[in-house]
Enzyme design. Structure first.
Site, PDB file in Angstrom:
ATOM      1  N   CYS A  65     -31.452 -10.010  22.339  1.00  0.00           N
ATOM      2  CA  CYS A  65     -31.347 -11.419  22.778  1.00  0.00           C
ATOM      3  C   CYS A  65     -31.229 -11.555  24.296  1.00  0.00           C
ATOM      4  O   CYS A  65     -31.422 -12.623  24.849  1.00  0.00           O
ATOM      5  CB  CYS A  65     -30.202 -12.124  22.068  1.00  0.00           C
ATOM      6  SG  CYS A  65     -28.678 -11.180  21.997  1.00  0.00           S
ATOM      7  N   TYR A  66     -30.890 -10.467  24.974  1.00  0.00           N
ATOM      8  CA  TYR A  66     -30.806 -10.471  26.448  1.00  0.00           C
ATOM      9  C   TYR A  66     -31.613  -9.284  26.969  1.00  0.00           C
ATOM     10  O   TYR A  66     -31.063  -8.254  27.360  1.00  0.00           O
ATOM     11  CB  TYR A  66     -29.356 -10.368  26.915  1.00  0.00           C
ATOM     12  CG  TYR A  66     -28.535 -11.602  26.619  1.00  0.00           C
ATOM     13  CD1 TYR A  66     -28.509 -12.663  27.524  1.00  0.00           C
ATOM     14  CD2 TYR A  66     -27.807 -11.712  25.437  1.00  0.00           C
ATOM     15  CE1 TYR A  66     -27.778 -13.802  27.253  1.00  0.00           C
ATOM     16  CE2 TYR A  66     -27.074 -12.850  25.157  1.00  0.00           C
ATOM     17  CZ  TYR A  66     -27.057 -13.891  26.070  1.00  0.00           C
ATOM     18  OH  TYR A  66     -26.337 -15.019  25.804  1.00  0.00           O
TER      19      TYR A  66
END
Lengths: 399, 136
Positions: free
Chosen positions: A140-141
């Protein structure tokens, strides 16, 4: 005679409050007597401006595209490392943090020209600061590196949060050894060459409210040129410290943890500092209003430098070795005369806390209150007092 | 008439190996008290001194210095205070060996008496706000 904070606020709102600084109120009480003075004075403003190392600020810089998780990596503002152990883009910058490549004391005494306090000063001055961050990358990052500039205008939050400020009282530092030492009490010359102190004395917030009767959690204050609040008692808060008959601590005593919006603050009141051979830090300007609710309360706020005593401590041996010995006690009146006597020797004195800046802050806060721009708050909870039985613990190593 | 001045001399590299101080004493009969001296490789030399003697000789001595390429400044211009950075804390007061910093007892502000300054530079690093600066 007694009055309430609500009554004072009503007068402030009408522009009718009588406000005096903690310096001015000494003369008022001497001239008018405690009874009349209590009837007249609604608020006493106190202040201090000095180096306060347990200061810092937290930031939320917003999310980049693609996103990066700073936590678990290393982030820097102008090469000064910040603590990232939070969610993706929050971090904390400490006042004494310094660039990884600063030589520290390898070349002794180190200069410590730039650190967290200086970054904070530059940010409140409106400057752009270089922001470099790395992350390890997640689903997600995904991003692993970012390099850009930030300023207070283009980030979400910037909050000054100082875990220990406004020490009620402080040591007077001297040096009994035969060589110059470089300390957080400044440069101390050998063989009692000088004595440095660090308090606004009669103007300092907690010396004017020695038993924390009006200053508590939630008290609205002047912080770094903007509005702030007392968040909690500060670390090392020691209400049980030795006190004089008038109730004023003769040792460190109480402390404050404070918080406020960095975006409102100004570089005049937040100043990066460099202590030769010791490190870098931040000088913080704090102003605290004391509502005059009773005669007792005013009597405390009218305390004079002559009645406030500080311990003289040898920073060449007693302090570093944590020995309890002191070389005597002196009043701020004596300290401000420019010389004190230690072990029969006349020793010149100097201050590390700026009294003129404290006077300016007390006047500014007075001005805000008189103009109705600053209302007083009721504390949400009191600071721990003498009855709390708190002791100042030392770290004794266990095996 | 006698004069006595504190001056800062900057030498170009070409002058560094000349016995300038000797000439001032021998040829011009001047008295001098060296406050600070430094010569570093690849840099010009710096000499801070108090120069005194008969006015006519003083002027001749100064002309000699100028002729050989030494630049001369009055001392007070060399260490100065950046008033925008000074917080008037007082950390400099007891560090200064010549008593050039004095606290005004009424305002507690620190006055810098540059006439008393002997450009030792102690205050520069002892000032936490780094308000004292050396102009070279």
């Amino acid at each position: 005679m007694t009055r309430t904070i609500a009554e004072i606020n009503e007068k402030i709102s009408k522009g009718q409050a009588f406000v005096a600084t903690a310096e001015e109120v000494i003369g008022i009480v001497e001239k008018r007597g405690i009874e009349k003075a209590t009837r007249e004075v609604d608020v006493v403003t106190t202040a201090t401006f000095g180096p306060m190392c347990s200061s810092g600020a937290y930031f939320n810089v917003g999310h980049s595209k693609p996103r990066i998780k700073l936590g678990g990596g290393n982030s820097y503002l102008n090469d000064v490392p910040v603590y990232t152990g939070f969610a993706a883009v929050d971090f904390f910058l400490g006042a004494t943090a310094m660039p990884d490549n600063d030589p520290r004391n390898r070349i002794y005494p180190g200069e410590f020209l730039y650190g967290g306090g200086h970054v904070i000063e530059e940010l409140v001055a409106g400057k752009n600061v270089k922001f470099v961050g790395t992350g390890y990358g997640t689903d997600c990052y995904p991003r692993k590196k970012i390099e850009t500039t930030i300023s207070l205008k283009n980030i979400n939050e910037a909050v000054l949060f100082n875990m220990r400020n406004a020490y009620q009282n402080y040591n007077v530092g001297v040096n009994l050894s035969d060589k110059t030492i470089y300390t957080y009490m400044g440069v101390l010359k050998p063989n009692l060459g000088n004595a440095n102190y660090c308090s606004a004395g009669q103007l300092s917030p907690l010396l004017n409210d020695p038993y924390y009767k009006t200053i508590g959690v939630g008290t609205r204050i002047f912080l770094g040129g903007g509005l702030g609040y007392v968040a909690w008692h500060g670390t090392q808060h020691s209400p049980g410290a030795l006190r004089t008959e008038n109730g004023v601590p003769k040792r460190g005593g109480g402390t404050l943890a404070v918080i406020g919006d960095l975006k409102q603050m100004k570089p005049e009141w937040l100043r990066g500092m460099s202590f030769l051979g010791y490190g870098c830090t931040l000088a913080v300007g704090i102003g605290v209003p004391i509502p005059i609710l009773s005669e007792d309360n005013l009597r405390y706020a009218a305390v004079k430098d002559e009645d406030i005593f500080a311990p003289i401590v040898d920073y060449s041996d007693a302090y570093p070795q944590r020995k309890p010995d002191i070389l005597g006690e002196v009043s701020y009146g004596q300290l401000k005369s420019g010389k004190i006597e230690v072990k029969g020797k006349e020793v010149p004195t100097a201050s590390l806390s700026s009294y003129p800046k404290a006077v300016e802050i007390a006047q500014l806060l007075k001005d805000w209150i008189q103009k109705g721009q600053f209302l007083l708050t009721e504390p949400v909870a009191p600071l721990p007092g003498v009855e709390a039985g708190m002791t100042f613990k030392s770290l004794d190593e266990r095996s | 008439m006698a004069v006595s001045k504190r001056i800062v001399l900057h030498f170009p590299r070409s002058c560094v190996d000349q016995p300038i101080v000797y000439r001032l004493v021998k040829d011009y009969g001047l008295m001098l008290n060296i406050l600070k001296a430094s010569v570093s490789p690849n840099e010009e030399g710096l000499l801070v001194l108090e120069l005194s003697g008969d006015r006519e000789n003083y002027e001749k001595g100064v002309r000699y210095l100028a002729d050989i390429g030494v630049s001369i400044q009055p001392l007070s211009r060399d260490v100065y205070r950046n008033d925008a950075r000074c917080t008037h804390c007082g950390a400099c007061v007891t560090v200064c060996p010549s008593g050039a910093f004095v606290v005004d007892p009424a305002t507690r502000k620190v006055k810098f008496l540059d006439k008393k300054c002997m450009v030792c530079g102690m205050c520069i690093r002892a000032c936490p706000a780094r308000a004292m600066e050396m102009r070279i």
